[in-house]
Design a protein around this motif. Structure first.
Motif, PDB file in Angstrom:
ATOM      1  N   LEU A  38      -6.412   6.670  -3.418  1.00 32.92           N
ATOM      2  CA  LEU A  38      -5.619   7.383  -4.427  1.00 32.92           C
ATOM      3  C   LEU A  38      -6.397   7.609  -5.718  1.00 32.92           C
ATOM      4  O   LEU A  38      -5.914   8.312  -6.614  1.00 32.92           O
ATOM      5  CB  LEU A  38      -4.349   6.590  -4.746  1.00 32.92           C
ATOM      6  CG  LEU A  38      -3.316   6.516  -3.615  1.00 32.92           C
ATOM      7  CD1 LEU A  38      -2.332   5.384  -3.879  1.00 32.92           C
ATOM      8  CD2 LEU A  38      -2.575   7.848  -3.465  1.00 32.92           C
ATOM      9  N   SER A  77      -5.820   1.488  -0.459  1.00 34.63           N
ATOM     10  CA  SER A  77      -4.902   2.493  -0.973  1.00 34.63           C
ATOM     11  C   SER A  77      -5.296   2.908  -2.386  1.00 34.63           C
ATOM     12  O   SER A  77      -5.302   4.105  -2.715  1.00 34.63           O
ATOM     13  CB  SER A  77      -3.472   1.951  -0.960  1.00 34.63           C
ATOM     14  OG  SER A  77      -2.562   2.900  -1.467  1.00 34.63           O
ATOM     15  N   ILE A 113       2.217   6.484  -7.199  1.00 35.28           N
ATOM     16  CA  ILE A 113       1.242   7.422  -7.737  1.00 35.28           C
ATOM     17  C   ILE A 113       1.643   8.865  -7.441  1.00 35.28           C
ATOM     18  O   ILE A 113       1.667   9.715  -8.341  1.00 35.28           O
ATOM     19  CB  ILE A 113      -0.164   7.141  -7.152  1.00 35.28           C
ATOM     20  CG1 ILE A 113      -0.582   5.687  -7.434  1.00 35.28           C
ATOM     21  CG2 ILE A 113      -1.172   8.125  -7.714  1.00 35.28           C
ATOM     22  CD1 ILE A 113      -0.565   5.283  -8.881  1.00 35.28           C
ATOM     23  N   THR A 114       1.967   9.144  -6.201  1.00 30.28           N
ATOM     24  CA  THR A 114       2.183  10.538  -5.798  1.00 30.28           C
ATOM     25  C   THR A 114       3.570  11.062  -6.142  1.00 30.28           C
ATOM     26  O   THR A 114       3.745  12.267  -6.350  1.00 30.28           O
ATOM     27  CB  THR A 114       1.951  10.697  -4.279  1.00 30.28           C
ATOM     28  OG1 THR A 114       2.874   9.856  -3.564  1.00 30.28           O
ATOM     29  CG2 THR A 114       0.525  10.304  -3.910  1.00 30.28           C
ATOM     30  N   THR A 115       4.558  10.170  -6.213  1.00 26.81           N
ATOM     31  CA  THR A 115       5.931  10.608  -6.493  1.00 26.81           C
ATOM     32  C   THR A 115       6.368  10.288  -7.919  1.00 26.81           C
ATOM     33  O   THR A 115       6.984  11.133  -8.581  1.00 26.81           O
ATOM     34  CB  THR A 115       6.915   9.954  -5.506  1.00 26.81           C
ATOM     35  OG1 THR A 115       6.539  10.309  -4.170  1.00 26.81           O
ATOM     36  CG2 THR A 115       8.345  10.419  -5.760  1.00 26.81           C
ATOM     37  N   ALA A 154       0.830  -1.205   0.000  1.00 25.25           N
ATOM     38  CA  ALA A 154       0.000   0.000   0.000  1.00 25.25           C
ATOM     39  C   ALA A 154       0.863   1.252   0.000  1.00 25.25           C
ATOM     40  O   ALA A 154       0.563   2.237  -0.703  1.00 25.25           O
ATOM     41  CB  ALA A 154      -0.930  -0.015   1.209  1.00 25.25           C
ATOM     42  N   LEU A 155       1.941   1.228   0.768  1.00 28.29           N
ATOM     43  CA  LEU A 155       2.858   2.370   0.802  1.00 28.29           C
ATOM     44  C   LEU A 155       3.569   2.549  -0.537  1.00 28.29           C
ATOM     45  O   LEU A 155       3.751   3.681  -1.012  1.00 28.29           O
ATOM     46  CB  LEU A 155       3.883   2.186   1.922  1.00 28.29           C
ATOM     47  CG  LEU A 155       3.350   2.263   3.351  1.00 28.29           C
ATOM     48  CD1 LEU A 155       4.447   1.907   4.350  1.00 28.29           C
ATOM     49  CD2 LEU A 155       2.788   3.651   3.644  1.00 28.29           C
ATOM     50  N   ASP A 209       1.260   4.126  -3.024  1.00 25.56           N
ATOM     51  CA  ASP A 209       1.178   5.565  -2.776  1.00 25.56           C
ATOM     52  C   ASP A 209       2.397   6.284  -3.360  1.00 25.56           C
ATOM     53  O   ASP A 209       2.267   7.331  -4.007  1.00 25.56           O
ATOM     54  CB  ASP A 209       1.072   5.826  -1.273  1.00 25.56           C
ATOM     55  CG  ASP A 209       0.906   7.301  -0.965  1.00 25.56           C
ATOM     56  OD1 ASP A 209      -0.242   7.786  -0.979  1.00 25.56           O
ATOM     57  OD2 ASP A 209       1.927   7.976  -0.720  1.00 25.56           O
ATOM     58  N   ARG A 210       3.583   5.727  -3.152  1.00 26.28           N
ATOM     59  CA  ARG A 210       4.795   6.345  -3.696  1.00 26.28           C
ATOM     60  C   ARG A 210       4.749   6.389  -5.216  1.00 26.28           C
ATOM     61  O   ARG A 210       5.126   7.403  -5.842  1.00 26.28           O
ATOM     62  CB  ARG A 210       6.029   5.575  -3.227  1.00 26.28           C
ATOM     63  CG  ARG A 210       7.352   6.211  -3.653  1.00 26.28           C
ATOM     64  CD  ARG A 210       8.539   5.373  -3.181  1.00 26.28           C
ATOM     65  NE  ARG A 210       8.773   4.220  -4.036  1.00 26.28           N
ATOM     66  CZ  ARG A 210       9.621   4.220  -5.068  1.00 26.28           C
ATOM     67  NH1 ARG A 210      10.290   5.315  -5.389  1.00 26.28           N
ATOM     68  NH2 ARG A 210       9.800   3.118  -5.788  1.00 26.28           N
TER      69      ARG A 210
END
Length: 324
Positions: free
Chosen positions: A155, A151, A121-123, A114-115, A118-119
Motif C-alpha cells: 500500500l 500489506s 487506506i483505500t476506503t 492486513a485486510l 487495506d480498508r
C-alpha cells in the motif's frame, strides 16, 4: 509553515473498558497512566484538543490509538478495530484540515489486520498504521506477523512502531527492586518502553525484513528509541549479519525519525547525521508531552535547521512519505 504532528494519541471508551474488563492493568501498568487529565485529553477529539493544538502551534494531528492498543486482545479485536477506525474516520471527515489518522489493527489476527489496513487506506483515507511493539509473546519479526508488513509495503504506507512495556520476565530482571511506582515508571517511560521499541526495529533489520521488503517504511519516535545513539555499535554486526546491505543503509533507506515532543536540538542534530534531514518528522506525543507556550512552534523555529530543512521537518517529509 504548516506544522504536522504525526504521533498524537487518542483513546476510545470501548477500548478503555475492554482493557479493564480483561484486567490488563495487572500485566501492563501503562494502562493505569491513562487516567485523570491524560484520559480526558485522550478521549476528547474535538474542541479542547483543537484549542490545545492551537496553543502549542500545531496545525494537524495524525491520530493513533494509544499503547497498548489491541495487542492483548484476541479475535474480538477485529470488530473493535473496525469500530475504532470508523469512528476516527468520522472525526477526520469533520475536521479534515486538522486531523489525519493511522490505522488501529487487530494485530493478534495478522491476516485480518492486513485486510483492515487495506480498508483503512483505500476506503477511509488513512495515512498508515501504528503497532505497539510485541504481540503477546511474539516480537514483530515473527513470521506470523508478516502479512501486516507486506500489506503496508504494498500500500506504500508507513508503520509507526510505538513503545510498549517489556515482557514481564525482562521487567523482573532489569526494572524491578524499587518502589512499585518506580519499577513501573522505569519499565515504561523512564527507559523500558524505548529500549523495547528500538529492539523491535533492530530485530526487523536483522531478520532481513527490509531485504525482503525494501520499500517498507518504519517510523520510530523519541528520536529513534535509542537506536540512533548506538548506530556505530550496531554497524559492528555487519560482519556477521548476512544482510544484503550494511545496517547503516537500512537506517537511511527504511527508517523515519520523529521527535515525540522531546524538543532537544542536539537530538535532532544526531538524527540528521544518521538518517538525513529528509527523514525527520515532527510530533508532540500528545497528550503525554504536552507543553504550553507555543512549545511546538518555538522548537521548530529554533531547532537549527535552515528554512528548507524546517519545512521538510514540519510537513514536507510527511507529505512526501504519504503521497500527499
Amino acid at each position: 509553515m504548516k506544522l504536522i504532528g504525526i504521533e498524537e494519541h487518542f483513546l476510545t471508551a470501548e477500548v478503555r473498558n475492554m482493557w479493564r474488563r480483561i484486567g490488563l492493568e495487572a500485566s501492563d501498568p501503562s494502562v493505569a497512566i491513562h487516567s485523570g487529565e491524560i484520559e480526558t485529553r485522550l478521549l476528547d477529539l474535538a474542541e479542547e484538543r483543537l484549542a490545545l493544538m492551537d496553543e502549542t502551534g500545531l496545525d494537524v494531528q495524525v491520530l493513533s490509538l494509544t499503547t497498548p492498543a489491541l495487542h492483548d486482545l484476541g479475535p474480538e479485536s477485529v470488530a473493535i478495530a473496525q469500530r475504532v477506525n470508523d469512528a476516527i474516520a468520522v472525526v477526520v471527515s469533520k475536521f479534515p484540515a486538522r486531523f489525519q489518522a493511522l490505522a488501529t489493527l487487530p494485530v493478534t489476527m495478522p491476516d485480518e489486520a492486513a485486510l483492515e489496513l487495506d480498508r483503512c487506506i483505500t476506503t477511509l483515507g488513512f495515512k498508515g498504521a501504528m503497532l505497539c511493539g510485541r504481540v503477546g509473546t511474539q516480537n514483530l519479526d515473527d513470521p506470523r506477523l508478516l502479512p501486516i508488513f507486506q500489506s503496508a509495503e504494498a500500500l506504500q504506507v508507513p508503520i509507526l512502531l510505538h513503545p510498549r512495556i517489556p515482557d514481564i520476565s525482562v521487567r523482573k530482571a532489569y526494572y524491578s527492586g524499587f518502589k512499585p511506582e518506580v519499577d513501573a515508571a522505569f519499565s515504561m517511560y523512564g527507559l523500558g518502553w524505548h529500549y523495547d521499541a528500538g529492539i523491535q526495529f533492530v530485530r526487523l533489520v536483522l531478520a532481513g525484513a527490509f531485504d525482503r521488503m525494501p520499500n517498507l517504511q518504519v517510523i520510530l519516535g523519541h528520536w529513534g528509541e535509542l537506536v540512533l545513539f548506538y548506530a556505530e555499535r550496531l554497524s559492528a554486526m555487519d560482519r556477521v549479519s548476512g544482510l544484503e546491505h550494511p545496517i547503516a543503509t537500512y537506517l537511511r533507506r527504511n527508517l523515519y525519525i520523529t521527535a515525540s515532543g522531546i524538543f532537544l536540538p542536539h537530538y535532532l542534530e544526531r538524527a540528521v547525521n544518521i538518517v538525513g534531514v529528509d527523514r525527520l518528522l515532527f510530533s508532540t506525543d500528545y497528550p503525554y508531552q504536552y507543553r504550553e507556550g507555543r512549545a511546538a512552534r518555538c522548537f521548530l523555529e529554533s531547532c537549527g535547521l535552515d528554512e528548507a530543512g524546517k519545512n521538510a521537518f514540519a510537513n514536507g517529509n510527511w507529505l512526501r512519505l504519504t503521497g500527499d
